[in-house]
Each structure stands twice: as C-alpha cells, then as structure tokens.
Design a protein around this motif. Structure first.
Motif, PDB file in Angstrom:
ATOM      1  N   MET A   1      15.230 -75.673  25.678  1.00 55.39           N
ATOM      2  CA  MET A   1      14.251 -75.027  25.805  1.00 55.39           C
ATOM      3  C   MET A   1      14.861 -74.138  26.450  1.00 55.39           C
ATOM      4  SD  MET A   1      10.119 -75.134  25.711  1.00 55.39           S
ATOM      5  CE  MET A   1       9.897 -76.658  27.187  1.00 55.39           C
ATOM      6  N   GLY A   2      14.584 -73.168  26.629  1.00 56.04           N
ATOM      7  CA  GLY A   2      14.799 -71.978  27.956  1.00 56.04           C
ATOM      8  C   GLY A   2      14.156 -71.289  28.203  1.00 56.04           C
ATOM      9  N   THR A   3      13.934 -70.190  28.841  1.00 51.47           N
ATOM     10  CA  THR A   3      13.824 -68.655  29.272  1.00 51.47           C
ATOM     11  C   THR A   3      13.077 -67.884  28.470  1.00 51.47           C
ATOM     12  OG1 THR A   3      13.931 -68.939  31.101  1.00 51.47           O
ATOM     13  CG2 THR A   3      13.225 -66.880  31.374  1.00 51.47           C
ATOM     14  N   SER A   4      12.005 -67.821  28.070  1.00 48.93           N
ATOM     15  CA  SER A   4      12.135 -66.431  26.899  1.00 48.93           C
ATOM     16  C   SER A   4      11.772 -64.878  28.062  1.00 48.93           C
ATOM     17  CB  SER A   4      10.454 -66.871  26.586  1.00 48.93           C
ATOM     18  OG  SER A   4      10.760 -65.335  25.919  1.00 48.93           O
ATOM     19  N   ILE A   5      12.875 -64.134  27.205  1.00 52.91           N
ATOM     20  CA  ILE A   5      12.851 -62.818  27.734  1.00 52.91           C
ATOM     21  C   ILE A   5      13.159 -61.165  26.679  1.00 52.91           C
ATOM     22  CG2 ILE A   5      14.945 -63.805  29.638  1.00 52.91           C
ATOM     23  CD1 ILE A   5      17.060 -61.802  27.549  1.00 52.91           C
ATOM     24  N   SER A   6      12.061 -62.298  26.170  1.00 53.16           N
ATOM     25  CA  SER A   6      11.678 -61.328  25.008  1.00 53.16           C
ATOM     26  C   SER A   6      10.110 -60.561  25.137  1.00 53.16           C
ATOM     27  CB  SER A   6      12.333 -61.200  24.035  1.00 53.16           C
ATOM     28  OG  SER A   6      11.574 -62.467  23.753  1.00 53.16           O
ATOM     29  N   ASP A   7       9.553 -61.203  25.777  1.00 50.96           N
ATOM     30  CA  ASP A   7       8.271 -61.111  25.938  1.00 50.96           C
ATOM     31  C   ASP A   7       7.804 -60.920  27.404  1.00 50.96           C
ATOM     32  OD1 ASP A   7       8.201 -62.547  28.682  1.00 50.96           O
ATOM     33  OD2 ASP A   7       6.654 -64.700  27.627  1.00 50.96           O
ATOM     34  N   ARG A   9       8.400 -60.966  30.658  1.00 49.73           N
ATOM     35  CA  ARG A   9       8.145 -60.934  31.814  1.00 49.73           C
ATOM     36  C   ARG A   9       9.151 -60.937  32.945  1.00 49.73           C
ATOM     37  NH1 ARG A   9       4.938 -66.118  31.204  1.00 49.73           N
ATOM     38  NH2 ARG A   9       5.500 -65.802  28.831  1.00 49.73           N
ATOM     39  N   PHE A  10      10.532 -60.546  32.418  1.00 50.70           N
ATOM     40  CA  PHE A  10      11.302 -60.358  33.550  1.00 50.70           C
ATOM     41  C   PHE A  10      12.440 -59.417  32.825  1.00 50.70           C
ATOM     42  CE2 PHE A  10      11.054 -65.331  32.357  1.00 50.70           C
ATOM     43  CZ  PHE A  10      10.773 -65.292  33.889  1.00 50.70           C
ATOM     44  N   LEU A  16      17.616 -54.409  36.649  1.00 45.99           N
ATOM     45  CA  LEU A  16      17.947 -54.375  38.361  1.00 45.99           C
ATOM     46  C   LEU A  16      19.763 -55.141  38.146  1.00 45.99           C
ATOM     47  CD1 LEU A  16      17.987 -54.422  40.924  1.00 45.99           C
ATOM     48  CD2 LEU A  16      17.366 -56.703  42.052  1.00 45.99           C
ATOM     49  N   ILE A  17      19.443 -56.077  36.886  1.00 44.83           N
ATOM     50  CA  ILE A  17      20.625 -57.002  36.869  1.00 44.83           C
ATOM     51  C   ILE A  17      21.331 -57.340  35.596  1.00 44.83           C
ATOM     52  CG2 ILE A  17      20.259 -58.826  38.940  1.00 44.83           C
ATOM     53  CD1 ILE A  17      18.810 -60.825  36.647  1.00 44.83           C
ATOM     54  N   GLY A  18      20.320 -56.765  34.316  1.00 47.34           N
ATOM     55  CA  GLY A  18      20.341 -56.356  32.370  1.00 47.34           C
ATOM     56  C   GLY A  18      20.854 -57.388  31.851  1.00 47.34           C
ATOM     57  N   GLU A  19      20.749 -57.502  30.542  1.00 48.18           N
ATOM     58  CA  GLU A  19      20.106 -58.550  29.969  1.00 48.18           C
ATOM     59  C   GLU A  19      20.513 -59.809  30.093  1.00 48.18           C
ATOM     60  OE1 GLU A  19      19.296 -59.147  25.244  1.00 48.18           O
ATOM     61  OE2 GLU A  19      19.780 -56.799  26.407  1.00 48.18           O
ATOM     62  N   GLU A  20      22.649 -58.938  29.739  1.00 47.10           N
ATOM     63  CA  GLU A  20      23.309 -60.672  30.181  1.00 47.10           C
ATOM     64  C   GLU A  20      23.298 -61.196  31.584  1.00 47.10           C
ATOM     65  OE1 GLU A  20      28.408 -61.024  30.434  1.00 47.10           O
ATOM     66  OE2 GLU A  20      27.611 -58.998  30.456  1.00 47.10           O
ATOM     67  N   ALA A  21      23.159 -60.807  32.569  1.00 43.70           N
ATOM     68  CA  ALA A  21      22.572 -61.943  33.200  1.00 43.70           C
ATOM     69  C   ALA A  21      21.385 -62.651  33.401  1.00 43.70           C
ATOM     70  CB  ALA A  21      22.392 -60.777  34.523  1.00 43.70           C
ATOM     71  N   LEU A  22      20.224 -62.156  32.716  1.00 41.37           N
ATOM     72  CA  LEU A  22      19.079 -63.197  32.777  1.00 41.37           C
ATOM     73  C   LEU A  22      19.851 -64.393  31.744  1.00 41.37           C
ATOM     74  CD1 LEU A  22      16.555 -60.202  32.209  1.00 41.37           C
ATOM     75  CD2 LEU A  22      16.685 -62.375  33.963  1.00 41.37           C
ATOM     76  N   ALA A  47      12.757 -70.324  39.530  1.00 34.61           N
ATOM     77  CA  ALA A  47      11.910 -69.762  38.091  1.00 34.61           C
ATOM     78  C   ALA A  47      11.293 -68.237  38.502  1.00 34.61           C
ATOM     79  CB  ALA A  47      10.350 -70.364  38.292  1.00 34.61           C
ATOM     80  N   ARG A  48      11.021 -67.229  39.010  1.00 35.16           N
ATOM     81  CA  ARG A  48      10.727 -65.807  39.169  1.00 35.16           C
ATOM     82  C   ARG A  48      11.633 -65.128  38.754  1.00 35.16           C
ATOM     83  NH1 ARG A  48       5.729 -65.143  40.466  1.00 35.16           N
ATOM     84  NH2 ARG A  48       4.234 -66.633  41.511  1.00 35.16           N
ATOM     85  N   SER A  49      13.205 -65.589  38.966  1.00 31.13           N
ATOM     86  CA  SER A  49      14.354 -64.869  37.952  1.00 31.13           C
ATOM     87  C   SER A  49      14.676 -64.916  37.154  1.00 31.13           C
ATOM     88  CB  SER A  49      15.411 -65.665  39.295  1.00 31.13           C
ATOM     89  OG  SER A  49      15.106 -65.236  40.680  1.00 31.13           O
ATOM     90  N   GLY A  50      14.529 -66.270  35.916  1.00 33.42           N
ATOM     91  CA  GLY A  50      14.662 -66.560  35.106  1.00 33.42           C
ATOM     92  C   GLY A  50      15.591 -67.272  34.777  1.00 33.42           C
ATOM     93  N   VAL A  51      15.687 -68.901  35.875  1.00 35.30           N
ATOM     94  CA  VAL A  51      16.556 -69.654  35.566  1.00 35.30           C
ATOM     95  C   VAL A  51      15.639 -70.720  34.487  1.00 35.30           C
ATOM     96  CG1 VAL A  51      17.361 -71.559  36.597  1.00 35.30           C
ATOM     97  CG2 VAL A  51      17.717 -69.418  38.108  1.00 35.30           C
ATOM     98  N   GLY A  52      16.294 -71.359  33.323  1.00 38.34           N
ATOM     99  CA  GLY A  52      16.167 -71.415  32.255  1.00 38.34           C
ATOM    100  C   GLY A  52      15.588 -73.228  32.753  1.00 38.34           C
ATOM    101  N   HIS A  53      16.779 -73.573  33.410  1.00 43.66           N
ATOM    102  CA  HIS A  53      17.135 -75.321  33.753  1.00 43.66           C
ATOM    103  C   HIS A  53      16.331 -75.621  35.188  1.00 43.66           C
ATOM    104  CE1 HIS A  53      17.068 -75.360  29.255  1.00 43.66           C
ATOM    105  NE2 HIS A  53      17.983 -74.063  29.178  1.00 43.66           N
ATOM    106  N   LEU A  54      15.617 -76.994  34.772  1.00 43.64           N
ATOM    107  CA  LEU A  54      15.424 -77.073  36.751  1.00 43.64           C
ATOM    108  C   LEU A  54      15.008 -78.378  36.610  1.00 43.64           C
ATOM    109  CD1 LEU A  54      13.566 -73.996  38.188  1.00 43.64           C
ATOM    110  CD2 LEU A  54      15.287 -74.460  39.223  1.00 43.64           C
TER     111      LEU A  54
END
Length: 242
Positions: A1-7, A9-10, A16-22, A47-54
């Motif tokens: 499971m990773g970070t969702s970037i489609s809703d 949230r980010f 600022l950094i683009g989809e590829e970086a996210l 976490a707020r930057s979108g790192v999916g696994h901590l």
C-alpha cells in the motif's frame, strides 16, 4: 500500500514538484530513528510530502517535559509511546500511508534486527553518539543514504541551521565528536543538519552529580526547524530535485 495522489490530497505538492516526483515519494521507504523534537517534525513533513512508507523507531513515551517542543506531546498523550502516536497522526493525514513502528531504542546490540538495505533513506534523529555512529555504519554497509541531526539543544536561532557535510561543519560540539569517531572508522563524508549558533549555557543547570546535568535546555524553534530542513533534504534527494 502506498500514498494515493489521485484524490487531491497532494495537489498543491504536485503543482510544485510534478506527478513523477510524487509517484517516487509514494513508492519510497524512509526510516526515522528517534521520534522526538527533531524526528517528530521529520516524520510529519515526510508524510505531508507524500512519502508512502515510513518506519518509526523509538521506545520513549511522552513526558511532561516534552510539551514545550515535541509535535505529538499534549496533555492527552502523556505516557503514550511516541512512535505509535506519530503513526496515528500520520494516518490521520494520509490513511493510505504504510506506517510501521518499532518500540525500541536502536543500539549496536539490536542493529542486526534492522534491514537497512530495505530503506530508500534513513534519518538519524537519535540522541546518543553510539547509536548515531552505528546507524551511519549500517547505512554505509547497506549503501543506503542517511542524514544525521546534530545538536539542537541550548540554541534559540533556527536561522543558524544549515545542511552540510559533517566534515565541513563548525561550532557544533556533537558534530566535532562525530567527525572524530567516524574518521577513525574510515568515514570521510556524511550529510547532516547542524547549527552554527554558539550553544548557550542553561540558566538553571542541574548541580554536580544530578542526572539532569547533561540534559540541554531546548525550545521548539530549533528542533522543529531542523526536522523540517532534514525532511526537505530527504524529499529533494529521493526525487532528484536537489
């Protein structure tokens, strides 16, 4: 499971950094050793930057003396484990994040229980020199990028913080000790965040023989800013946006 970037949230991050970086951040695993004054802000910023696994490593619980500077410290969280509190906070920010906790202090004696090669980046925000050195050496052996927090106690000016190589630092007493010890072990470079502010002497220092004698004074400004700066370095390194 990773970070969702489609809703959405980010969405502001993507601007600022683009989809590829996210996507890169979503797939990345970062271990944070020490969830205190510095590590708490590192963890939340990642976490707020979108790192999916901590992976959060700390055995400590919230103490009354943490209330003046630590992100997860409130009257309601006193006595609760810091790592677990940080996990709950991250999941309240991004429920899709994969957050694992280890309720232990990292020591040379338990270092073999950690698979440093599984991390994309390691943040050292622990207090003890022995643990800091072991983290660096394990990362070096695994080929895993690492950044270490130097001393933030007895300081008030967050503008004196900077990211640099350990062997280019000045003023910081902890950095001086780390340079000496790592040089003995053949390490000649290490990314760190440190302060060039001269340490202040605590006004109400504990008397000789008191176990609190070596505990530094601290307020929220410098540890928080150090944590945010460390997270910024990690994100830029992972995405290649340095």
């Amino acid at each position: 499971m990773g970070t969702s970037i489609s809703d959405g949230r980010f969405i502001r991050s993507e601007m600022l950094i683009g989809e590829e970086a996210l996507n890169t951040l979503s797939a990345s695993t970062v271990a944070v050793f020490g969830i205190g004054g510095v590590g708490g802000y590192v963890s939340e910023a990642l976490a707020r930057s979108g790192v999916g696994h901590l992976e959060l490593i700390d055995k400590d619980t919230v103490d009354l003396s943490n209330l003046n500077r630590q992100l997860i410290a409130t009257e309601e969280t006193l006595g609760r484990p810091k790592a677990e509190l940080m996990r709950e906070r991250i999941l309240s920010i991004n429920p899709d994040a994969d957050v694992r906790t280890r309720q232990c202090f990292f020591l040379p004696e338990n270092a073999s229980e950690f698979r440093f090669e599984d991390y994309d980046y390691v943040v050292d925000a622990v207090d003890t020199i022995t643990a800091k050195i072991e983290i660096v050496m394990r990362c070096r052996e695994a080929g895993t990028p690492v950044i270490s927090s130097m001393g933030t106690g007895n300081k008030l000016d967050p503008s004196a913080l900077c990211a640099a190589d350990l062997f280019d630092t000045k003023v910081c007493p902890l950095a001086r000790v780390m340079r000496r010890e790592l040089k003995k072990r053949g390490v000649t470079e290490l990314k760190v965040v440190y302060s060039e502010e001269e340490p202040r002497r605590p006004r109400n220092a504990a008397p000789e023989g008191d176990r609190r004698k070596d505990v530094p004074g601290s307020m929220v400004f410098v540890p928080a800013a150090a944590g945010l700066l460390i997270a910024s370095v990690v994100v830029r390194d992972l995405t290649g946006l340095s």
